[in-house]
Design a protein around this motif. Sequence first.
Motif, mmCIF file in Angstrom:
data_model
loop_
_atom_site.group_PDB
_atom_site.id
_atom_site.type_symbol
_atom_site.label_atom_id
_atom_site.label_comp_id
_atom_site.label_asym_id
_atom_site.label_seq_id
_atom_site.Cartn_x
_atom_site.Cartn_y
_atom_site.Cartn_z
ATOM 1 N N UNK A 69 -59.705 -85.348 13.143
ATOM 2 C CA UNK A 69 -58.764 -85.953 14.080
ATOM 3 C C UNK A 69 -57.678 -86.740 13.361
ATOM 4 N N UNK A 70 -57.342 -87.936 13.884
ATOM 5 C CA UNK A 70 -56.270 -88.744 13.293
ATOM 6 C C UNK A 70 -56.807 -89.500 12.074
ATOM 7 N N UNK A 71 -57.055 -88.736 11.030
ATOM 8 C CA UNK A 71 -57.447 -89.293 9.741
ATOM 9 C C UNK A 71 -56.674 -88.531 8.672
ATOM 10 N N UNK A 72 -56.305 -89.191 7.593
ATOM 11 C CA UNK A 72 -55.535 -88.500 6.555
ATOM 12 C C UNK A 72 -56.276 -87.293 5.990
ATOM 13 N N UNK A 73 -55.525 -86.250 5.711
ATOM 14 C CA UNK A 73 -56.053 -85.045 5.079
ATOM 15 C C UNK A 73 -55.206 -84.748 3.847
ATOM 16 N N UNK A 74 -55.815 -84.134 2.858
ATOM 17 C CA UNK A 74 -55.117 -83.791 1.627
ATOM 18 C C UNK A 74 -54.751 -82.311 1.614
ATOM 19 N N UNK B 29 -37.509 -82.187 -1.265
ATOM 20 C CA UNK B 29 -37.861 -81.614 -2.570
ATOM 21 C C UNK B 29 -39.280 -82.019 -2.965
ATOM 22 N N UNK B 30 -40.025 -81.065 -3.461
ATOM 23 C CA UNK B 30 -41.412 -81.312 -3.830
ATOM 24 C C UNK B 30 -41.517 -82.285 -5.002
ATOM 25 N N UNK B 31 -40.460 -82.400 -5.812
ATOM 26 C CA UNK B 31 -40.496 -83.330 -6.939
ATOM 27 C C UNK B 31 -39.940 -84.712 -6.576
ATOM 28 N N UNK B 32 -39.738 -84.950 -5.270
ATOM 29 C CA UNK B 32 -39.179 -86.242 -4.831
ATOM 30 C C UNK B 32 -40.042 -86.879 -3.746
ATOM 31 N N UNK B 33 -41.363 -86.688 -3.840
ATOM 32 C CA UNK B 33 -42.264 -87.232 -2.826
ATOM 33 C C UNK B 33 -42.329 -88.756 -2.859
ATOM 34 N N UNK B 34 -41.924 -89.350 -3.953
ATOM 35 C CA UNK B 34 -41.975 -90.800 -4.076
ATOM 36 C C UNK B 34 -41.070 -91.535 -3.105
ATOM 37 N N UNK B 35 -40.146 -90.827 -2.473
ATOM 38 C CA UNK B 35 -39.258 -91.482 -1.500
ATOM 39 C C UNK B 35 -39.977 -91.802 -0.197
ATOM 40 N N UNK B 36 -41.163 -91.205 0.025
ATOM 41 C CA UNK B 36 -41.868 -91.371 1.296
ATOM 42 C C UNK B 36 -43.027 -92.358 1.177
ATOM 43 N N UNK C 108 -49.328 -78.663 -8.733
ATOM 44 C CA UNK C 108 -49.633 -78.385 -10.139
ATOM 45 C C UNK C 108 -50.624 -79.441 -10.642
ATOM 46 N N UNK C 109 -50.260 -80.214 -11.653
ATOM 47 C CA UNK C 109 -51.197 -81.197 -12.202
ATOM 48 C C UNK C 109 -51.054 -82.579 -11.575
ATOM 49 N N UNK C 110 -50.136 -82.718 -10.639
ATOM 50 C CA UNK C 110 -49.872 -84.037 -10.050
ATOM 51 C C UNK C 110 -50.467 -84.145 -8.649
ATOM 52 N N UNK C 111 -51.154 -85.238 -8.382
ATOM 53 C CA UNK C 111 -51.649 -85.525 -7.031
ATOM 54 C C UNK C 111 -50.950 -86.780 -6.531
ATOM 55 N N UNK C 112 -50.074 -86.587 -5.532
ATOM 56 C CA UNK C 112 -49.293 -87.712 -5.018
ATOM 57 C C UNK C 112 -49.916 -88.245 -3.738
ATOM 58 N N UNK C 113 -50.242 -89.539 -3.728
ATOM 59 C CA UNK C 113 -50.800 -90.189 -2.548
ATOM 60 C C UNK C 113 -49.688 -90.927 -1.821
ATOM 61 N N UNK C 114 -49.673 -90.790 -0.484
ATOM 62 C CA UNK C 114 -48.669 -91.492 0.321
ATOM 63 C C UNK C 114 -49.219 -92.865 0.719
#
Length: 337
Positions: A159-164, A268-275, A296-302
């Motif tokens: 449900x309303x829980x974060x998913x990866x 852009x997939x390489x600009x996730x840090x803006x969110x 790829x080798x990076x796991x970005x957490x929001x």
Amino acid sequence: MEKIDWGNLGFQYRNMPYRFVAHFKNGNWQAGEIQEKNELTIGEASTALHYGQQCFEGLKAYRRKDGGIQLFRPDQNAQRLNKSAQRLLMPEVPEAMFIDAVKSVVKANQEFVPPYGYGATLYIRPLLIGVGNLLGVQPAEEYLFVVFCSPVGAYFKDGLKPANFIVTDYDRAAPVGTGSSKVGGNYGGSLQPHLEAVEAGFADCIYLDPATHTKIEEVGAANFFGITKNNEFVTPLSDSILPSITKYSLLYLAKERLGMPTFEEDVRIDDLGRFKEAGACGTAAVITPIGGIQHKDDFHVFYSETEVGPVIRQLYDELVGIQFGDVEAPDGWIQEV
């Protein structure tokens, strides 16, 4: 039919007592009718089977606190079905016919619209397929328009829980292809990347643009959106994205109810840090917060892998409140059954 556990429905098919079927023949739609049989008999050379001449929609019926039943923006589903039909050279289903068929199916199966308070809904699947027997690659001369339904719970089990999610190398659609149409071929091609994502421990995959593989397009079968650190609502813009009714509803609510600047633009997939927050949205998924994205080798957490961000929570409460009749809806968004 067995007793239904409304609190543990899951997202699966259940055979309901009634559905609507109409036949297009000799250049015209025949009067449709409610039927009990959940099987269709079509010719072995039907274009839907060989050449993918079919499209579909998904919408829901909601039980209000007062016991009434309502639909959320069914006119938008009718219009999107017809855009898909145009792309595959199929006859359009008149909007009034579409909405009447949906309402008739909900009314006929109204005892299976889940009670208020469970977060469950009656999922409705309109389907348009080419039938008759043709061997050559050409549009069918006959079509079936079918509407069936099934009570469902959350699309993602938590449900309303974060998913990866994980970025896939597969393409969902081709440039100038059928990505903006809701056709079965788009989904058939998604089965393999979805399976690989799940086997890798993720909820689903993320598709990048087919031309450059640098920009986010869709999250599995849902649309992507992000909340920037400047508190802007941003969602990708592309001709190969399915135009989600939920997404455009969120764009409106973010701007008009939450006072947020909204943008449809390249993500852009390489600009996730803006969110600071991100989510997937659609009729089935509603809103699923994205905890993190593996690229790829990076796991970005929001915002968090375990907690829902405050803006997504606010958007969810506003949207779902409207759908279930607890929050005042913008004009024309709600239709009574």
